[in-house]
Design an enzyme around this catalytic site. Structure first.
Site, mmCIF file in Angstrom:
data_model
loop_
_atom_site.group_PDB
_atom_site.id
_atom_site.type_symbol
_atom_site.label_atom_id
_atom_site.label_comp_id
_atom_site.label_asym_id
_atom_site.label_seq_id
_atom_site.Cartn_x
_atom_site.Cartn_y
_atom_site.Cartn_z
ATOM 1 N N GLY A 1 0.829 -1.200 0.000
ATOM 2 C CA GLY A 1 0.000 0.000 0.000
ATOM 3 C C GLY A 1 0.862 1.248 0.000
ATOM 4 O O GLY A 1 0.618 2.194 -0.724
ATOM 5 N N ALA A 2 1.871 1.184 0.830
ATOM 6 C CA ALA A 2 2.757 2.321 0.967
ATOM 7 C C ALA A 2 4.015 1.871 1.700
ATOM 8 O O ALA A 2 4.038 0.800 2.287
ATOM 9 C CB ALA A 2 2.080 3.438 1.757
ATOM 10 N N MET A 3 5.046 2.691 1.634
ATOM 11 C CA MET A 3 6.289 2.354 2.330
ATOM 12 C C MET A 3 6.847 3.611 2.967
ATOM 13 O O MET A 3 7.005 4.631 2.308
ATOM 14 C CB MET A 3 7.271 1.752 1.324
ATOM 15 C CG MET A 3 8.674 1.551 1.865
ATOM 16 S SD MET A 3 8.707 0.364 3.245
ATOM 17 C CE MET A 3 10.146 0.942 4.135
ATOM 18 N N GLU A 4 7.160 3.478 4.261
ATOM 19 C CA GLU A 4 7.491 4.661 5.048
ATOM 20 C C GLU A 4 8.939 5.116 4.948
ATOM 21 O O GLU A 4 9.522 5.534 5.944
ATOM 22 C CB GLU A 4 7.147 4.386 6.511
ATOM 23 C CG GLU A 4 8.049 3.366 7.227
ATOM 24 C CD GLU A 4 7.517 1.940 7.209
ATOM 25 O OE1 GLU A 4 6.717 1.624 6.314
ATOM 26 O OE2 GLU A 4 7.909 1.159 8.083
ATOM 27 N N HIS B 1 -0.953 6.448 8.906
ATOM 28 C CA HIS B 1 -0.116 5.310 9.296
ATOM 29 C C HIS B 1 1.356 5.565 8.951
ATOM 30 O O HIS B 1 2.245 5.408 9.785
ATOM 31 C CB HIS B 1 -0.624 4.063 8.577
ATOM 32 C CG HIS B 1 0.130 2.816 8.882
ATOM 33 N ND1 HIS B 1 -0.302 1.894 9.803
ATOM 34 C CD2 HIS B 1 1.292 2.325 8.388
ATOM 35 C CE1 HIS B 1 0.555 0.905 9.868
ATOM 36 N NE2 HIS B 1 1.544 1.140 9.017
ATOM 37 N N GLU B 2 1.583 5.972 7.727
ATOM 38 C CA GLU B 2 2.971 6.167 7.291
ATOM 39 C C GLU B 2 3.636 7.304 8.057
ATOM 40 O O GLU B 2 4.802 7.210 8.429
ATOM 41 C CB GLU B 2 3.039 6.432 5.789
ATOM 42 C CG GLU B 2 2.432 5.330 4.913
ATOM 43 C CD GLU B 2 2.938 3.945 5.247
ATOM 44 O OE1 GLU B 2 4.124 3.823 5.631
ATOM 45 O OE2 GLU B 2 2.161 2.979 5.160
ATOM 46 N N HIS C 1 4.884 6.338 11.386
ATOM 47 C CA HIS C 1 6.159 5.613 11.332
ATOM 48 C C HIS C 1 7.382 6.535 11.351
ATOM 49 O O HIS C 1 8.473 6.073 11.631
ATOM 50 C CB HIS C 1 6.251 4.807 10.037
ATOM 51 C CG HIS C 1 5.630 3.445 10.108
ATOM 52 N ND1 HIS C 1 5.827 2.589 11.153
ATOM 53 C CD2 HIS C 1 4.858 2.775 9.222
ATOM 54 C CE1 HIS C 1 5.172 1.444 10.912
ATOM 55 N NE2 HIS C 1 4.575 1.546 9.749
ATOM 56 N N GLU D 1 4.675 -2.004 13.445
ATOM 57 C CA GLU D 1 3.408 -1.987 12.712
ATOM 58 C C GLU D 1 2.203 -1.851 13.626
ATOM 59 O O GLU D 1 1.258 -1.149 13.332
ATOM 60 C CB GLU D 1 3.276 -3.231 11.843
ATOM 61 C CG GLU D 1 4.262 -3.253 10.687
ATOM 62 C CD GLU D 1 4.257 -1.973 9.883
ATOM 63 O OE1 GLU D 1 3.235 -1.258 9.895
ATOM 64 O OE2 GLU D 1 5.273 -1.669 9.264
#
Ligand code: NAG
Ligand code: NAG
Ligand code: NAG
Ligand code: NAG
Ligand code: NAG
Ligand code: NAG
Ligand code: ZN
Length: 926
Positions: free
Chosen positions: A332-335, A368-369, A372, A391
């Site tokens: 979905g996404a990467m932080e 969410h990201e 992080h 997470e």
């Protein structure tokens, strides 16, 4: 509406992403660093470390350090200075797309060693001819000569054997010039759309922390991005090529998996955090930015970062925050720190065509990201076995950040649906696993990607007395001291417990019956959760490990014998009582409700009289019972019935009051549970009864007039699903209208998912082909996603089979979407057997092509098997496992075990409940 995805970590993306000038071509470059001299097998590398022959880890005992998946601790990196130059035109002499680069890694030798191990990913990489690895001693150290180097394929190391030893306490620099191919094989380094990536380099690099000064050389007119702010951009000519050279400020000390580089011709919009110099930018395809699709994310980012600064009591650690939407992205996404990458559907919002559900996805994924940036990046985990620490925490805090940005959405209440119920469902299986695994249980890439599951994301901290931040602000101070102590460093979970314990001891009036470690370890070191049974006549309270299938055998030993310390918040007769660790009070004639607001991670069962009193209260005046608990009563009752703790009719009766319910959450909770019935019965005669379904017909009408938006969507979609004729006609008419005038879609964005699906289900090839064309032409990712799922709704077998074939053709369905497309097809009652046949026939191909470490295998297996409820299907599953033992199941291994367990439970459930359910529905009809 369900979030599209909740996994934020693309483990594959350790390295570079690059977009070509056109902005259409995105190139992901996974490896950053290295040299190698084996012919065609040369691979790129992105981590550096060395090994001493003595290695501490693991179970089986390989002899040589390069046979272990984890790097030894004899060397620790200090900085990686990386310069990369991707060429986006075919190299005349080799006929390939290539990139070149230089890398200087400074590392410190911790323990004497004559080996250097460098982790490599799948990239084909060659050293530029005439160059070798150059090892230099720093501060007067003398570097030994290199004797030989080779590639260790299985563990993906480049091994460098030295003639003499590196001395402990000394620092060295390893310099390389390299050239690699920008292949289109989707592994590591690739041209074309970004999709998939191996996991392995992350394994290697994750525990490595260093500082990264980065320089990118790129075509004039393109923009280069990396974790830090660009500090210098110059136009220059190198080897006759006119290029731009962008130098970035060195990163903070961080894990290598957080590194990212992107070259593209993307456009951006800019904002900032209020009263702060932090630069906030949203990047995307030029057209998407021009059409304003980035504004929603930009609007919420500033406030959320500001909120987190207050919540963590720590300022945003970097000087800028870039967020970029990529046309293809496996997670979905990467932080990545300072340069977060997203799927388009997770960052872009088009007010004209996207639904409120899409907007919610953007809100929560961004929240969410950003969470992080502190928890996960500033302080990271020591090893992947503690993934939940990253997470789980981010999955919790995202709701607080999202709530701050959209205070009217009551988004915190949705935790129960999105997190708690989801994890309850899998954690009630005997094949579940403890939240925290032993370090040595998690080594291989597929084992790591398996950790990215519901349990790691959602089980965290619910149920702990310390986790749900109390309004006393005590928790915030704990976080502050924790983040402060471990900033730019890594931790294990007990570090967090230490800080919590300190807070407990120093807070006047606060006391716990046991230490934080004692309490919390029971939640994280043993799998599962308890059902607490309250006998309101005697005041007795007991706990038991809750298993969905009471006959399943738990063969995983627990150090705590599956008992927990359960904090019980409760109310009696509508009055909230003090929290108890044990409840010793009889109820008399008043109802008792425990696990108030579901602040604890457990289910509750009562004596029959109290169940009756609760049901009566719901019917008489449900508002006395807190909203979250209304949803929970339904969910507990249905699950207790599935586990044969209470009878099914009692569970069904908890839904009767819903005709008066105006809130979304209890409805959604009931529908999800009824969905289980539908899945179990939609191939059999009971389904007819469910459909005639009676009281539910009435309910849908109530539902349709409900003001809550999600309830309208739910009502229409549920009614259609249950075959309500009016619904079918309505959706078909709307869809037809669109077909007649494709440039003007008359369907409201919030209803598209439902309308598309039902119109395609009711229609034939004409509808399908129209939807396919619209899918291929869609320029907004959320629109494409809705069409892609709706295409799976057709009832025409040959269309479904053709769609299955399309799903493995990357020209038709992007690789990132393959497994979810198959799952959509399997969700359709007609498509399910076709999808199952398809997967069985092509498992080895899918597995090889889509990577055993890929996340989506567990989703695929779950998706295809969710209806399984016959002996024959169980037999087929076992056969499938046996037949493919040689190929393997990668990240789907656990899911396969769970599927077999669930199927066995379903078989029993159907046998035992079919009649009760049928009777209940037929009585409700009359
Ligand atoms: C890259 O490496 C793989 C395996 O090592 C090999 O099959 C492939 O031909 C290589 N590609 C090129 C362009 O060298
Ligand atoms: C990194 O390497 C480049 C190219 O070799 C060099 O120009 C630059 O000064 C180096 N930066 C640091 C911080 O060492
Ligand atoms: C570099 O060249 C590009 C295109 O030729 C131009 O747009 C840009 O302004 C130049 N940048 C600098 C720093 O001179
Ligand atoms: C972003 O915020 C501005 C200013 O408050 C507002 O006008 C605009 O509608 C918002 N855009 C979106 C997509 O929410
Ligand atoms: C990181 O934390 C460990 C203790 O967990 C400590 O020994 C070490 O000095 C810290 N390193 C840095 C750079 O702060
Ligand atoms: C563990 O619990 C079970 C059932 O609650 C009980 O029968 C057993 O004696 C317990 N074992 C230990 C070692 O406490
Ligand atoms: Zn995450």
């Amino acid at each position: 509406m369900a979030k599209g995805f909740y996994i934020s970590k693309n483990m594959g993306l350790a390295g570079l992403l690059m977009g070509a000038v056109a902005g259409v071509v995105i190139i992901a470059l996974a490896a950053v660093y290295d040299k190698e001299k084996t012919k065609n097998q040369n691979k790129p590398v992105d981590g550096v470390t060395t090994v001493s022959p003595t290695t501490s880890s693991t179970l089986s005992t390989p002899k040589n350090p390069w046979e272990y998946y984890r790097l030894p601790d004899s060397l620790s990196p200090v900085s990686y200075n990386i310069t990369l130059w991707p060429r986006l035109v075919v190299n005349a002499s080799t006929g390939l797309y290539i990139f070149t680069g230089q890398s200087d890694v400074v590392f410190r030798c911790e323990k004497e060693t004559d080996l250097i191990l460098i982790h490599c990913n799948k990239l084909n990489l060659t050293l530029l001819s005439g160059h070798r690895v150059r090892l230099t001693g720093l501060d007067g150290a003398t570097a030994p000569n290199v004797i030989s180097s080779w590639l260790q394929v299985k563990t993906e190391y480049l091994v460098i054997q030295l003639k003499g030893k590196l001395a402990a306490g000394k620092s060295y620099r390893l310099s390389t010039d390299f050239q690699g191919e920008l292949a289109d094989d989707l592994k590591g380094f690739y041209r074309s759309e970004y999709t998939e990536d191996g996991v392995k380099k992350v394994v290697a690099t994750s525990q490595m922390q260093a500082v990264f000064p980065v320089t990118l050389i790129h075509q004039r007119g393109t923009v280069a991005l990396s974790n830090g702010r660009d500090v210098e951009t110059v136009n220059t000519t190198i080897d006759g090529a006119e290029v731009t050279k962008t130098r970035f400020e060195p990163t903070k000390r961080m894990s290598t998996y957080l590194l990212a580089f992107i070259v593209s011709d993307f456009a951006h919009i800019t904002g900032s955090i209020e009263n702060n110099n932090v630069l906030v930018r949203i990047w995307a395809r030029r057209k998407a930015i021009a059409e304003g699709h980035g504004y929603y994310a930009l609007n919420v980012t500033g406030p959320m970062l500001q909120f987190y600064e207050g919540y963590y009591n720590a300022s945003y650690p970097l000087s800028k925050s870039d967020q970029i939407a990529l046309p293809d992205f496996s997670a979905g996404a990467m932080e990545n720190w300072g340069l977060i990458t997203y799927r388009e559907t997770a960052l872009l919002y088009d007010p004209a065509s996207s639904s409120v559900g899409n907007k919610e996805t953007v809100l929560t994924v961004v929240a969410h990201e950003l969470a992080h940036m502190w928890f996960g990046n500033l302080v990271t985990l020591r090893w992947w076995n503690d993934l939940w620490l990253n997470e789980g925490f981010a999955s919790y805090v995202e709701y607080l950040g999202a709530d701050y940005a959209e205070p009217t959405w009551n988004i915190k209440e949705l935790i129960i649906l999105y997190e708690v119920h989801k994890v309850f469902a899998v954690d009630a299986l005997a094949s579940s696993h403890p939240l925290s695994r032993k370090e040595e249980e998690v080594n291989r890439p597929d084992e790591i990607s398996e950790m990215f599951n519901t349990i790691s994301y959602s089980k965290v901290l619910y149920g702990s007395p310390c986790s749900r931040p109390s309004p006393t602000a005590r928790f915030y101070m704990v976080l502050h001291s924790y983040l402060n102590e471990f900033a730019f460093n890594n931790t294990v979970y007990s570090d967090l417990w230490d800080h919590l314990q300190k807070a407990v001891l120093t807070t006047p009036g606060m006391s716990l019956p046991h230490t934080v470690h004692d309490i919390m370890n029971r939640w994280i070191l043993q799998m599962g959760f308890p059902v607490v049974t309250i006998d309101t006549a005697t005041g007795h309270i007991t706990q038991k490990h809750f298993l969905l299938d009471p006959d399943s055998v738990v063969d995983r030993p627990s150090p705590y014998n599956y008992t927990w310390m359960v904090p019980i918040k409760w109310m009696k007769g509508g009055v909230e009582r003090e929290q108890h660790w044990l409840l010793q009070e009889t109820a008399g004639s008043e109802w008792v409700l425990a696990n108030l607001n579901v602040s604890g991670y457990y289910r509750v069962n009562y004596d029959t009289d109290n169940w009756e009193r609760l049901i009566n209260q719901l019917t008489a005046d449900h508002t006395v019972i807190p909203l979250i608990n209304r949803a929970q009563i339904v969910d507990d009752a249905f699950n207790l019935a599935r586990a044969k703790v209470i009878n099914t009719t009692l569970a069904l009766r908890t839904t009767r009051y819903l005709s008066q319910e105006r809130d979304y959450i209890p409805w959604e909770s009931a529908i999800r549970n009824l969905n289980y019935y539908i899945l179990m019965f939609d191939r059999g005669q009971v389904y007819g009864m469910l459909q005639v379904g009676s009281s539910y017909n009435m309910i849908y009408q109530t539902f349709t007039v409900a003001e809550v938006l999600y309830n309208q969507i739910n009502a229409i979609s549920f009614a259609c699903r249950m075959g309500v004729e009016r619904c079918r006609v309505l959706t078909s008419v709307w869809f037809r209208e669109w077909m007649l005038n494709p440039d003007h879609n008359p369907i409201h964005p919030n209803l598209k998912t439902t309308v598309y699906c039902n119109a395609i289900a009711a229609g034939g090839v004409e509808e399908w082909d129209f939807a396919w064309t619209m899918f291929k032409n869609a320029t907004v990712a959320t629109e494409a996603a809705k069409l892609r799922s709706a295409l799976a709704c057709t009832k025409v077998p040959w269309l479904l089979n053709r769609y299955l074939d399309y799903s493995l053709d990357p020209a038709k369905i992007r690789k990132q979407d393959c497994t979810s497309t198959i799952s959509y097809i399997a969700h359709n009652v007609v498509g399910m057997p076709l999808a199952w046949d398809f997967i069985r026939a092509r498992w080895s191909y899918i597995y090889t092509e889509y990577g055993g470490g890929s996340f989506s295998f567990s989703n695929l297996i779950n998706g295809v098997t969710r209806r399984f409820s016959t002996e024959f299907e169980l037999k087929q599953l076992k056969q499938f496992k046996e037949d493919n033992a040689g190929v393997g199941f990668g990240s789907g291994t656990l899911a396969l075990e769970q599927a077999m367990e669930k199927t066995a439970a379903n078989i029993k459930w159907v046998a035992e409940n079919q009649e009760q359910v049928m009777n209940w529905f037929s009585n409700e009809c009359t």
